[in-house]
Enzyme design. Structure first.
Site, PDB file in Angstrom:
ATOM      1  N   ASP A 228       0.848  -1.192   0.000  1.00 11.90           N
ATOM      2  CA  ASP A 228       0.000   0.000   0.000  1.00 11.90           C
ATOM      3  C   ASP A 228       0.886   1.246   0.000  1.00 11.90           C
ATOM      4  O   ASP A 228       1.639   1.454   0.943  1.00 11.90           O
ATOM      5  CB  ASP A 228      -0.891  -0.038   1.255  1.00 11.90           C
ATOM      6  CG  ASP A 228      -1.999   0.991   1.218  1.00 11.90           C
ATOM      7  OD1 ASP A 228      -1.986   1.865   0.320  1.00 11.90           O
ATOM      8  OD2 ASP A 228      -2.884   0.927   2.103  1.00 11.90           O
TER       9      ASP A 228
ATOM     10  N   GLU B  46     -10.457   2.893  -1.642  1.00 12.72           N
ATOM     11  CA  GLU B  46     -10.939   3.067  -0.270  1.00 12.72           C
ATOM     12  C   GLU B  46     -11.380   4.502   0.000  1.00 12.72           C
ATOM     13  O   GLU B  46     -12.120   4.754   0.935  1.00 12.72           O
ATOM     14  CB  GLU B  46      -9.879   2.613   0.738  1.00 12.72           C
ATOM     15  CG  GLU B  46      -8.674   3.515   0.834  1.00 12.72           C
ATOM     16  CD  GLU B  46      -7.559   2.898   1.675  1.00 12.72           C
ATOM     17  OE1 GLU B  46      -6.975   1.901   1.245  1.00 12.72           O
ATOM     18  OE2 GLU B  46      -7.281   3.416   2.765  1.00 12.72           O
TER      19      GLU B  46
ATOM     20  N   GLU C 185      -1.362  -0.806  -3.915  1.00  7.35           N
ATOM     21  CA  GLU C 185      -2.591  -0.095  -3.553  1.00  7.35           C
ATOM     22  C   GLU C 185      -2.351   1.412  -3.478  1.00  7.35           C
ATOM     23  O   GLU C 185      -1.321   1.847  -2.965  1.00  7.35           O
ATOM     24  CB  GLU C 185      -3.057  -0.640  -2.198  1.00  7.35           C
ATOM     25  CG  GLU C 185      -4.258   0.055  -1.602  1.00  7.35           C
ATOM     26  CD  GLU C 185      -4.772  -0.692  -0.366  1.00  7.35           C
ATOM     27  OE1 GLU C 185      -4.809  -1.931  -0.386  1.00  7.35           O
ATOM     28  OE2 GLU C 185      -5.102  -0.014   0.623  1.00  7.35           O
TER      29      GLU C 185
ATOM     30  N   HIS D  23      -0.489   4.054   0.106  1.00  4.54           N
ATOM     31  CA  HIS D  23      -1.260   4.853   1.062  1.00  4.54           C
ATOM     32  C   HIS D  23      -1.492   6.280   0.581  1.00  4.54           C
ATOM     33  O   HIS D  23      -1.740   7.174   1.399  1.00  4.54           O
ATOM     34  CB  HIS D  23      -0.516   4.862   2.423  1.00  4.54           C
ATOM     35  CG  HIS D  23      -1.415   4.664   3.607  1.00  4.54           C
ATOM     36  ND1 HIS D  23      -1.652   5.667   4.522  1.00  4.54           N
ATOM     37  CD2 HIS D  23      -2.138   3.605   4.022  1.00  4.54           C
ATOM     38  CE1 HIS D  23      -2.476   5.220   5.457  1.00  4.54           C
ATOM     39  NE2 HIS D  23      -2.788   3.975   5.177  1.00  4.54           N
TER      40      HIS D  23
ATOM     41  N   HIS E 292     -12.325  -3.001   1.155  1.00  4.08           N
ATOM     42  CA  HIS E 292     -11.493  -2.406   2.196  1.00  4.08           C
ATOM     43  C   HIS E 292     -12.196  -2.559   3.540  1.00  4.08           C
ATOM     44  O   HIS E 292     -13.388  -2.309   3.644  1.00  4.08           O
ATOM     45  CB  HIS E 292     -11.331  -0.921   1.853  1.00  4.08           C
ATOM     46  CG  HIS E 292     -10.508  -0.112   2.797  1.00  4.08           C
ATOM     47  ND1 HIS E 292     -11.064   0.802   3.666  1.00  4.08           N
ATOM     48  CD2 HIS E 292      -9.167  -0.039   2.989  1.00  4.08           C
ATOM     49  CE1 HIS E 292     -10.094   1.394   4.340  1.00  4.08           C
ATOM     50  NE2 HIS E 292      -8.935   0.906   3.963  1.00  4.08           N
TER      51      HIS E 292
HETATM   52 MG   LIG Z   1      -5.043   1.460   1.883  1.00  2.52          MG
END
Ligand SMILES: [Mg+2]
Length: 382
Positions: free
Chosen positions: A183, A235, A209, A185, A285
């Site tokens: 991720d 997400e 991700e 992020h 998610h």
């Molecule tokens: Mg994430």
């Protein structure tokens, strides 16, 4: 049947639960929350409740439509998460009223269980490989980690090397056949995402991700062709209308709507179906609590393109309470060989421990994101 009351509970570690009561004694539970904005979402639920009181809880599609379209202004994290929790609770009521799991009302199961992955950290890399090994020891066949710490628009190569070393250590610890999701992020900007995506290809990741923030999805046109690694995101997208641009663009391989952020079961089912039409996978998610996970599992049961489920059992955010603390039928989430069985009880399939919820709501929480800064003192995406 009529809705008589909506009550929200802000509970540790960072969650918000919703109870909807009816005049027939059937109660439904939902989890309307945005991490770090729990009280805002609870306030939004309280506003939406004005419309719902006195209505038949079983007319879910109509309620969803009115609560989404009927306020004139619509969308975004707070509104869609409030709507998500309400939607989950209405499905829970309907399932309990008919004595069937929600998945039966959505057409019936296409699977009995779903593969799950475990979060292993990675923000501060020291123990990531050990955490990966421990997760595999507990039966998980897939893990997810953060790829980097804070990252400047253009950063030094030692940050890249650190990310690669971290991922390499995890790959070495778990062997070639365990899925590793990395991720970014949304903390990596396009210039460094280009570098990292290419450099990470040899580690045969399950997915990368949020390689960039979803609002920079046009960058995927440049990023996706740099690597064969599947790209996942979603997400921080909240509706069909948020996802349609990304799906139509064609560079995403996996969508990750959150059943507590993206309008609940009703909306995530539609997002999943849109994704299926583009041959895109679904990985819901869910770093949240037991009601959110139960809602996800009912969706996983019926969405053909679902291939893996996030879940937060024992993740680092949950130091004050874990997701099983709030349910009385803890065996509803039966983990076995890296899979979780789809709960088969009525509604969402879990029994919420209301007494304990009330007890913990008296403590509540004020959970907030960490605020990170770059070496020059400027804000860094977390
Ligand atoms: Mg994430």
């Amino acid at each position: 049947m009529k809705i008589t009351k909506l009550t929200t509970y802000i509970v540790p570690p960072r969650w918000c639960f919703l109870k909807i009561e009816t005049d027939e004694g059937i109660t439904g539970w939902g989890e309307p929350v945005v991490e770090g904005r729990a009280h805002s979402v609870a306030a939004a639920v309280e506003e939406l409740a004005d419309y719902l009181i006195g209505k038949d809880p079983r007319n879910i599609e109509d309620h969803w439509t009115v609560l989404y379209r009927g306020g004139f202004y619509r969308g975004g994290a707070v509104h869609m998460s409030a709507l998500a929790g309400i939607d989950q609770a209405l499905w829970d009521i309907k399932g309990k009223a008919l004595d069937v799991p929600v998945a039966q009302l959505l057409g019936g199961n296409v699977r009995d269980s779903i593969r799950v992955y475990s979060w292993i950290g990675g923000d501060r890399p020291a123990d990531t490989a050990a955490a990966a090994k421990a997760a595999v020891g507990r039966g998980f066949t897939a893990v997810k980690m953060n790829g980097t710490e804070e990252m400047q628009y253009i950063d030094s190569y030692d940050k890249v090397e650190k990310c690669l070393a971290n991922v390499a250590a995890v790959r070495e610890a778990v062997g070639p056949n365990v899925g590793i999701g990395v991720d970014f992020h949304g903390r990596v900007h396009k210039p460094m995402a280009k570098v990292l995506i290419k450099e990470l290809e040899p580690y045969k990741l399950m997915f990368i991700e949020e390689p960039v923030l979803s609002e920079h999805y046009e960058a995927l046109k440049e990023l996706a062709p740099l690597s064969s690694t599947p790209i996942a995101l979603g997400e921080r997208l909240y509706s069909r209308w948020d996802f349609k641009h990304i799906l139509a663009q064609g560079y995403v391989d996996i969508v990750q709507p959150d059943a507590s952020h993206a309008g609940g079961i009703t909306e995530c089912r539609k997002i999943a179906s849109m994704a299926e039409a583009y041959d895109v996978g679904l990985a819901l998610h869910c770093p949240l609590g037991p009601i959110a996970l139960a809602a996800c599992l009912q969706l996983d049961a019926v969405c053909y393109n679902a291939f893996i489920q996030e879940q937060s059992l024992g993740i680092h955010y949950n130091s004050s309470n874990d997701l099983l603390d709030y349910v009385t039928n803890r065996d509803a989430f039966a983990y076995e060989d890296g899979y979780v069985r789809i709960p088969s009880g009525p509604g969402l399939g879990i029994e919420v421990n209301e007494e304990y919820v009330r007890e913990r709501a008296a403590i509540g929480h004020r959970w907030r994101n960490p605020v990170w800064r770059h070496a020059d003192g400027s804000f860094a995406e977390w």
